[in-house]
Design a protein around this motif. Structure first.
Motif, short mmCIF file in Angstrom:
data_model
loop_
_atom_site.label_atom_id
_atom_site.label_comp_id
_atom_site.label_asym_id
_atom_site.label_seq_id
_atom_site.Cartn_x
_atom_site.Cartn_y
_atom_site.Cartn_z
N ARG A 62 -0.40 0.67 10.38
CA ARG A 62 0.28 -0.63 10.36
C ARG A 62 -0.13 -1.43 9.13
O ARG A 62 0.69 -2.12 8.51
N PHE A 63 -1.41 -1.32 8.75
CA PHE A 63 -1.87 -2.01 7.54
C PHE A 63 -1.18 -1.44 6.31
O PHE A 63 -0.69 -2.18 5.46
N LEU A 64 -1.12 -0.11 6.20
CA LEU A 64 -0.49 0.53 5.04
C LEU A 64 0.99 0.18 4.95
O LEU A 64 1.56 0.19 3.86
N ASN A 65 1.59 -0.12 6.09
CA ASN A 65 3.01 -0.44 6.14
C ASN A 65 3.27 -1.95 6.00
O ASN A 65 4.42 -2.39 6.05
N GLY B 103 -8.20 2.29 21.09
CA GLY B 103 -8.64 3.63 20.69
C GLY B 103 -7.77 4.29 19.66
O GLY B 103 -8.07 5.41 19.24
N GLU B 104 -6.71 3.64 19.23
CA GLU B 104 -5.83 4.21 18.21
C GLU B 104 -6.06 3.52 16.86
O GLU B 104 -5.20 2.83 16.32
N ASP B 105 -7.26 3.71 16.32
CA ASP B 105 -7.58 3.09 15.03
C ASP B 105 -6.63 3.57 13.94
O ASP B 105 -6.30 2.81 13.02
N ILE B 106 -6.19 4.82 14.06
CA ILE B 106 -5.31 5.36 13.03
C ILE B 106 -4.00 4.59 12.98
O ILE B 106 -3.42 4.37 11.90
N VAL B 107 -3.50 4.13 14.14
CA VAL B 107 -2.26 3.36 14.17
C VAL B 107 -2.48 2.00 13.52
O VAL B 107 -1.60 1.48 12.82
N PRO C 146 0.80 -1.23 0.00
CA PRO C 146 0.00 0.00 0.00
C PRO C 146 0.83 1.28 0.00
O PRO C 146 0.29 2.35 -0.26
N THR C 147 2.13 1.19 0.30
CA THR C 147 2.96 2.40 0.26
C THR C 147 3.28 2.82 -1.17
O THR C 147 3.75 3.94 -1.39
N VAL C 148 3.05 1.93 -2.15
CA VAL C 148 3.15 2.34 -3.55
C VAL C 148 1.83 3.04 -3.87
O VAL C 148 0.76 2.47 -3.74
N GLU D 116 3.76 9.11 10.25
CA GLU D 116 5.12 8.66 9.95
C GLU D 116 5.22 7.15 10.14
O GLU D 116 5.30 6.66 11.27
N LEU D 117 5.20 6.41 9.03
CA LEU D 117 5.17 4.95 9.10
C LEU D 117 6.42 4.36 9.73
O LEU D 117 6.37 3.28 10.33
N LYS D 118 7.55 5.04 9.59
CA LYS D 118 8.82 4.53 10.13
C LYS D 118 8.85 4.55 11.66
O LYS D 118 9.75 3.95 12.27
N LYS D 119 7.91 5.24 12.29
CA LYS D 119 7.91 5.38 13.75
C LYS D 119 6.78 4.59 14.41
O LYS D 119 6.43 4.85 15.56
N LEU D 120 6.22 3.63 13.69
CA LEU D 120 5.12 2.84 14.25
C LEU D 120 5.56 2.10 15.51
O LEU D 120 6.61 1.47 15.53
N PRO D 121 4.73 2.12 16.57
CA PRO D 121 5.06 1.35 17.78
C PRO D 121 4.82 -0.13 17.55
O PRO D 121 4.12 -0.53 16.62
N LYS D 122 5.38 -0.97 18.41
CA LYS D 122 5.22 -2.41 18.26
C LYS D 122 3.79 -2.86 18.52
O LYS D 122 3.30 -3.80 17.91
#
Length: 296
Positions: free
Chosen positions: A184-187, A176-180, A18-20, A165-171
Protein backbone atom coordinates in the motif's frame (compact mmCIF):
# COMPACT_ATOMS: atom_id res chain seq x y z
CA UNK A 1 -0.24 22.74 0.78
CA UNK A 2 1.01 25.48 -1.48
CA UNK A 3 0.01 25.86 -5.12
CA UNK A 4 0.76 28.41 -7.78
CA UNK A 5 -2.00 30.66 -9.14
CA UNK A 6 -2.60 28.39 -12.14
CA UNK A 7 -3.04 25.38 -9.88
CA UNK A 8 0.24 23.59 -10.68
CA UNK A 9 2.17 21.76 -8.00
CA UNK A 10 4.99 23.58 -6.20
CA UNK A 11 8.28 22.05 -5.05
CA UNK A 12 7.00 21.80 -1.47
CA UNK A 13 4.04 19.71 -2.65
CA UNK A 14 6.06 17.35 -4.82
CA UNK A 15 6.36 13.75 -3.62
CA UNK A 16 7.85 10.93 -5.64
CA UNK A 17 5.90 7.79 -6.51
CA UNK A 18 7.64 4.60 -5.32
CA UNK A 19 6.34 2.76 -8.40
CA UNK A 20 8.87 4.74 -10.46
CA UNK A 21 11.85 2.44 -10.13
CA UNK A 22 14.49 5.09 -9.42
CA UNK A 23 12.44 6.09 -6.37
CA UNK A 24 12.03 2.48 -5.24
CA UNK A 25 15.77 1.90 -5.57
CA UNK A 26 16.44 5.09 -3.63
CA UNK A 27 14.21 3.91 -0.79
CA UNK A 28 15.99 0.53 -0.65
CA UNK A 29 19.33 2.30 -0.19
CA UNK A 30 18.13 3.16 3.33
CA UNK A 31 19.17 0.25 5.62
CA UNK A 32 16.19 0.68 7.97
CA UNK A 33 13.68 0.73 5.11
CA UNK A 34 15.44 -2.22 3.51
CA UNK A 35 15.32 -4.16 6.78
CA UNK A 36 11.60 -3.53 7.23
CA UNK A 37 10.72 -4.48 3.67
CA UNK A 38 12.88 -7.62 3.71
CA UNK A 39 11.22 -8.69 6.97
CA UNK A 40 7.81 -8.32 5.33
CA UNK A 41 9.01 -10.37 2.35
CA UNK A 42 10.32 -13.09 4.66
CA UNK A 43 7.19 -12.91 6.88
CA UNK A 44 9.31 -12.52 10.01
CA UNK A 45 9.97 -9.82 12.60
CA UNK A 46 12.48 -7.13 11.56
CA UNK A 47 14.46 -8.02 14.70
CA UNK A 48 15.25 -11.37 13.09
CA UNK A 49 16.70 -9.84 9.93
CA UNK A 50 19.93 -8.39 11.26
CA UNK A 51 22.22 -6.50 8.90
CA UNK A 52 21.42 -6.31 5.20
CA UNK A 53 23.81 -5.62 2.34
CA UNK A 54 23.10 -4.13 -1.07
CA UNK A 55 24.86 -6.11 -3.78
CA UNK A 56 25.74 -4.84 -7.26
CA UNK A 57 23.45 -5.99 -10.05
CA UNK A 58 24.20 -6.75 -13.66
CA UNK A 59 21.16 -5.18 -15.28
CA UNK A 60 21.57 -1.57 -14.20
CA UNK A 61 20.55 0.78 -16.99
CA UNK A 62 23.05 3.09 -18.65
CA UNK A 63 20.43 5.78 -19.30
CA UNK A 64 16.77 6.48 -18.53
CA UNK A 65 15.58 4.79 -21.73
CA UNK A 66 17.21 1.41 -21.07
CA UNK A 67 15.04 -1.45 -19.77
CA UNK A 68 11.97 0.73 -19.30
CA UNK A 69 10.09 -0.03 -16.11
CA UNK A 70 12.68 -2.55 -14.92
CA UNK A 71 15.38 -1.76 -12.39
CA UNK A 72 16.43 -4.26 -9.76
CA UNK A 73 17.63 -4.17 -6.16
CA UNK A 74 19.68 -7.12 -4.89
CA UNK A 75 19.93 -7.57 -1.11
CA UNK A 76 21.94 -10.07 0.91
CA UNK A 77 20.75 -10.94 4.41
CA UNK A 78 22.92 -11.89 7.37
CA UNK A 79 22.12 -15.61 6.94
CA UNK A 80 23.17 -15.48 3.27
CA UNK A 81 19.67 -15.31 1.79
CA UNK A 82 19.54 -13.14 -1.33
CA UNK A 83 16.48 -11.16 -2.36
CA UNK A 84 16.18 -9.58 -5.79
CA UNK A 85 13.38 -6.99 -6.06
CA UNK A 86 12.06 -5.54 -9.30
CA UNK A 87 9.45 -2.83 -9.81
CA UNK A 88 7.52 -3.33 -13.04
CA UNK A 89 5.07 -0.59 -14.05
CA UNK A 90 3.77 -1.96 -17.36
CA UNK A 91 2.71 -5.32 -18.73
CA UNK A 92 5.67 -7.40 -19.87
CA UNK A 93 4.71 -10.34 -22.10
CA UNK A 94 7.53 -12.62 -20.96
CA UNK A 95 7.76 -11.45 -17.37
CA UNK A 96 7.44 -15.00 -15.99
CA UNK A 97 10.35 -16.24 -18.10
CA UNK A 98 12.42 -13.21 -17.18
CA UNK A 99 11.80 -13.70 -13.47
CA UNK A 100 12.83 -17.37 -13.72
CA UNK A 101 15.93 -16.42 -15.72
CA UNK A 102 17.17 -13.90 -13.14
CA UNK A 103 16.24 -16.14 -10.21
CA UNK A 104 18.35 -18.88 -11.79
CA UNK A 105 21.23 -16.49 -12.45
CA UNK A 106 21.07 -15.20 -8.88
CA UNK A 107 21.12 -18.77 -7.52
CA UNK A 108 23.96 -20.08 -9.70
CA UNK A 109 25.89 -16.81 -9.44
CA UNK A 110 26.64 -17.44 -5.77
CA UNK A 111 29.31 -20.00 -6.61
CA UNK A 112 32.81 -19.24 -7.78
CA UNK A 113 35.40 -21.63 -9.17
CA UNK A 114 36.07 -24.39 -6.66
CA UNK A 115 33.01 -23.72 -4.47
CA UNK A 116 30.74 -26.58 -3.41
CA UNK A 117 26.96 -26.85 -3.83
CA UNK A 118 26.44 -26.83 -0.08
CA UNK A 119 27.41 -23.15 -0.11
CA UNK A 120 24.30 -22.24 -2.08
CA UNK A 121 21.90 -20.11 -0.03
CA UNK A 122 18.22 -19.33 -0.51
CA UNK A 123 17.34 -16.89 -3.31
CA UNK A 124 14.05 -14.99 -3.63
CA UNK A 125 12.95 -13.04 -6.68
CA UNK A 126 10.27 -10.45 -5.86
CA UNK A 127 8.20 -9.05 -8.74
CA UNK A 128 6.33 -5.89 -7.73
CA UNK A 129 3.79 -5.44 -10.51
CA UNK A 130 1.69 -2.36 -11.24
CA UNK A 131 -0.53 -4.50 -13.47
CA UNK A 132 -2.61 -7.65 -12.93
CA UNK A 133 -0.79 -10.88 -13.75
CA UNK A 134 -3.33 -13.36 -12.36
CA UNK A 135 -6.80 -12.46 -13.59
CA UNK A 136 -8.53 -15.46 -12.04
CA UNK A 137 -8.40 -14.43 -8.37
CA UNK A 138 -8.16 -11.44 -6.03
CA UNK A 139 -4.96 -12.45 -4.19
CA UNK A 140 -2.60 -9.49 -4.23
CA UNK A 141 0.52 -11.43 -3.25
CA UNK A 142 1.67 -15.01 -3.66
CA UNK A 143 4.71 -17.18 -3.01
CA UNK A 144 5.78 -19.85 -5.52
CA UNK A 145 8.15 -22.81 -4.98
CA UNK A 146 9.18 -25.98 -6.78
CA UNK A 147 6.72 -28.68 -5.63
CA UNK A 148 6.05 -32.35 -6.24
CA UNK A 149 3.21 -32.69 -8.78
CA UNK A 150 1.44 -35.46 -6.84
CA UNK A 151 1.68 -34.61 -3.15
CA UNK A 152 2.45 -30.87 -3.51
CA UNK A 153 5.35 -31.12 -1.06
CA UNK A 154 8.12 -28.58 -1.55
CA UNK A 155 11.02 -30.15 -3.44
CA UNK A 156 13.49 -27.49 -2.33
CA UNK A 157 12.85 -24.06 -0.82
CA UNK A 158 16.12 -22.44 -1.89
CA UNK A 159 14.56 -20.90 -5.02
CA UNK A 160 11.43 -18.83 -4.46
CA UNK A 161 9.31 -16.41 -6.46
CA UNK A 162 7.09 -13.79 -4.88
CA UNK A 163 4.63 -11.78 -6.96
CA UNK A 164 3.03 -8.63 -5.55
CA UNK A 165 0.17 -7.19 -7.64
CA UNK A 166 -0.45 -3.57 -6.61
CA UNK A 167 -3.64 -3.30 -8.69
CA UNK A 168 -5.32 -5.94 -6.50
CA UNK A 169 -4.70 -4.35 -3.10
CA UNK A 170 -7.62 -4.84 -0.66
CA UNK A 171 -9.26 -1.83 0.97
CA UNK A 172 -8.18 -2.90 4.45
CA UNK A 173 -4.93 -4.40 5.77
CA UNK A 174 -5.52 -7.41 8.00
CA UNK A 175 -3.41 -8.04 11.11
CA UNK A 176 -0.20 -9.88 10.34
CA UNK A 177 -0.06 -8.80 6.70
CA UNK A 178 2.93 -6.46 6.86
CA UNK A 179 3.61 -7.14 3.20
CA UNK A 180 0.23 -5.63 2.26
CA UNK A 181 1.07 -2.54 4.30
CA UNK A 182 4.29 -2.15 2.32
CA UNK A 183 2.46 -2.72 -0.94
CA UNK A 184 0.00 0.00 0.00
CA UNK A 185 2.91 2.34 0.75
CA UNK A 186 4.59 1.57 -2.59
CA UNK A 187 1.28 2.27 -4.31
CA UNK A 188 0.79 5.61 -2.50
CA UNK A 189 0.08 8.75 -4.51
CA UNK A 190 -0.25 11.68 -2.08
CA UNK A 191 1.46 13.04 1.01
CA UNK A 192 -1.71 12.41 2.98
CA UNK A 193 -1.61 8.72 2.09
CA UNK A 194 2.07 8.39 3.01
CA UNK A 195 1.59 10.27 6.27
CA UNK A 196 -1.30 8.03 7.23
CA UNK A 197 0.70 4.87 6.52
CA UNK A 198 3.81 6.25 8.24
CA UNK A 199 1.96 6.15 11.54
CA UNK A 200 1.33 2.41 11.32
CA UNK A 201 4.94 1.23 11.88
CA UNK A 202 8.39 2.63 12.57
CA UNK A 203 9.69 1.14 9.31
CA UNK A 204 6.99 2.73 7.16
CA UNK A 205 7.64 5.94 9.10
CA UNK A 206 11.30 5.73 8.11
CA UNK A 207 10.25 4.98 4.53
CA UNK A 208 8.17 8.16 4.44
CA UNK A 209 11.06 10.24 5.81
CA UNK A 210 13.37 8.71 3.20
CA UNK A 211 10.78 9.45 0.51
CA UNK A 212 10.61 13.09 1.59
CA UNK A 213 14.40 13.40 1.48
CA UNK A 214 14.49 11.87 -2.01
CA UNK A 215 11.74 14.20 -3.19
CA UNK A 216 13.57 17.26 -1.83
CA UNK A 217 16.90 16.31 -3.45
CA UNK A 218 17.16 18.39 -6.65
CA UNK A 219 19.46 15.93 -8.43
CA UNK A 220 17.30 12.94 -7.51
CA UNK A 221 14.20 14.84 -8.55
CA UNK A 222 15.64 15.60 -11.98
CA UNK A 223 16.57 11.94 -12.45
CA UNK A 224 13.09 10.90 -11.30
CA UNK A 225 11.31 13.33 -13.62
CA UNK A 226 13.48 12.29 -16.58
CA UNK A 227 12.75 8.63 -15.85
CA UNK A 228 9.02 9.28 -15.35
CA UNK A 229 8.89 11.19 -18.64
CA UNK A 230 10.65 8.34 -20.45
CA UNK A 231 8.09 5.87 -19.09
CA UNK A 232 5.16 8.10 -20.08
CA UNK A 233 6.63 8.63 -23.57
CA UNK A 234 7.12 4.90 -24.00
CA UNK A 235 3.56 4.10 -22.88
CA UNK A 236 2.19 6.76 -25.23
CA UNK A 237 4.18 5.35 -28.16
CA UNK A 238 3.05 1.80 -27.37
CA UNK A 239 -0.61 2.84 -27.12
CA UNK A 240 -0.34 4.72 -30.40
CA UNK A 241 1.30 1.72 -32.11
CA UNK A 242 -1.41 -0.56 -30.71
CA UNK A 243 -4.19 1.66 -32.08
CA UNK A 244 -2.49 1.86 -35.48
CA UNK A 245 -2.09 -1.92 -35.50
CA UNK A 246 -5.78 -2.39 -34.73
CA UNK A 247 -6.72 0.02 -37.52
CA UNK A 248 -4.47 -1.77 -40.01
CA UNK A 249 -5.95 -5.10 -38.90
CA UNK A 250 -9.49 -3.80 -39.32
CA UNK A 251 -8.71 -2.43 -42.78
CA UNK A 252 -7.07 -5.71 -43.80
CA UNK A 253 -10.13 -7.60 -42.58
CA UNK A 254 -12.49 -5.36 -44.55
CA UNK A 255 -10.38 -5.79 -47.67
CA UNK A 256 -10.43 -9.59 -47.27
CA UNK A 257 -14.24 -9.59 -46.98
CA UNK A 258 -14.57 -7.43 -50.11
CA UNK A 259 -12.26 -9.73 -52.08
CA UNK A 260 -14.16 -12.84 -51.01
CA UNK A 261 -17.54 -11.31 -51.89
CA UNK A 262 -16.30 -10.10 -55.28
CA UNK A 263 -14.99 -13.53 -56.21
CA UNK A 264 -18.17 -15.17 -54.92
CA UNK A 265 -20.36 -12.96 -57.16
CA UNK A 266 -18.10 -13.93 -60.08
CA UNK A 267 -19.06 -17.56 -59.47
CA UNK A 268 -15.72 -18.67 -58.02
CA UNK A 269 -15.74 -21.77 -55.82
CA UNK A 270 -14.71 -21.78 -52.16
CA UNK A 271 -11.51 -23.62 -53.09
CA UNK A 272 -10.61 -20.98 -55.69
CA UNK A 273 -11.32 -18.16 -53.21
CA UNK A 274 -9.15 -19.85 -50.56
CA UNK A 275 -6.19 -20.06 -52.95
CA UNK A 276 -6.59 -16.53 -54.31
CA UNK A 277 -7.07 -14.86 -50.89
CA UNK A 278 -4.56 -17.03 -49.01
CA UNK A 279 -7.04 -17.79 -46.25
CA UNK A 280 -8.91 -20.80 -44.86
CA UNK A 281 -12.06 -22.46 -46.16
CA UNK A 282 -13.65 -22.01 -42.73
CA UNK A 283 -13.16 -18.25 -42.85
CA UNK A 284 -14.53 -18.00 -46.40
CA UNK A 285 -17.62 -20.02 -45.50
CA UNK A 286 -18.20 -18.03 -42.34
CA UNK A 287 -18.10 -14.72 -44.27
CA UNK A 288 -20.39 -16.02 -47.01
CA UNK A 289 -22.87 -17.44 -44.46
CA UNK A 290 -22.97 -14.12 -42.60
CA UNK A 291 -23.64 -12.26 -45.84
CA UNK A 292 -26.49 -14.66 -46.73
CA UNK A 293 -27.89 -14.21 -43.22
CA UNK A 294 -27.86 -10.41 -43.61
CA UNK A 295 -29.57 -10.67 -47.01
CA UNK A 296 -32.24 -12.94 -45.60
Amino acid sequence: MTHTQNGTQTKTDFIMSPTVDVCFCGLMENPIVRKGFCAAIMRISPDMIGETELLPTHIRRENVHDKLGILDVLVKLKDGTRINMEMQVRYFEFWDERALFYLSKMFSGQLEYGDTYEQLQKCIHVSILDFIRFQEDEKCYRTIHFRDDENCEIYNDKMELQILELKKLPKEVRTGEDIVGWMRFLNGKTREEFERMAGTSEYLGEAYEALQRLSADERKRLEYEERDKALKDYNTQMNSARRQGQKIGENAGIQLVCNILNMHTQGKSVEEIVLACDTSAEKVQMILQNVEFVKG
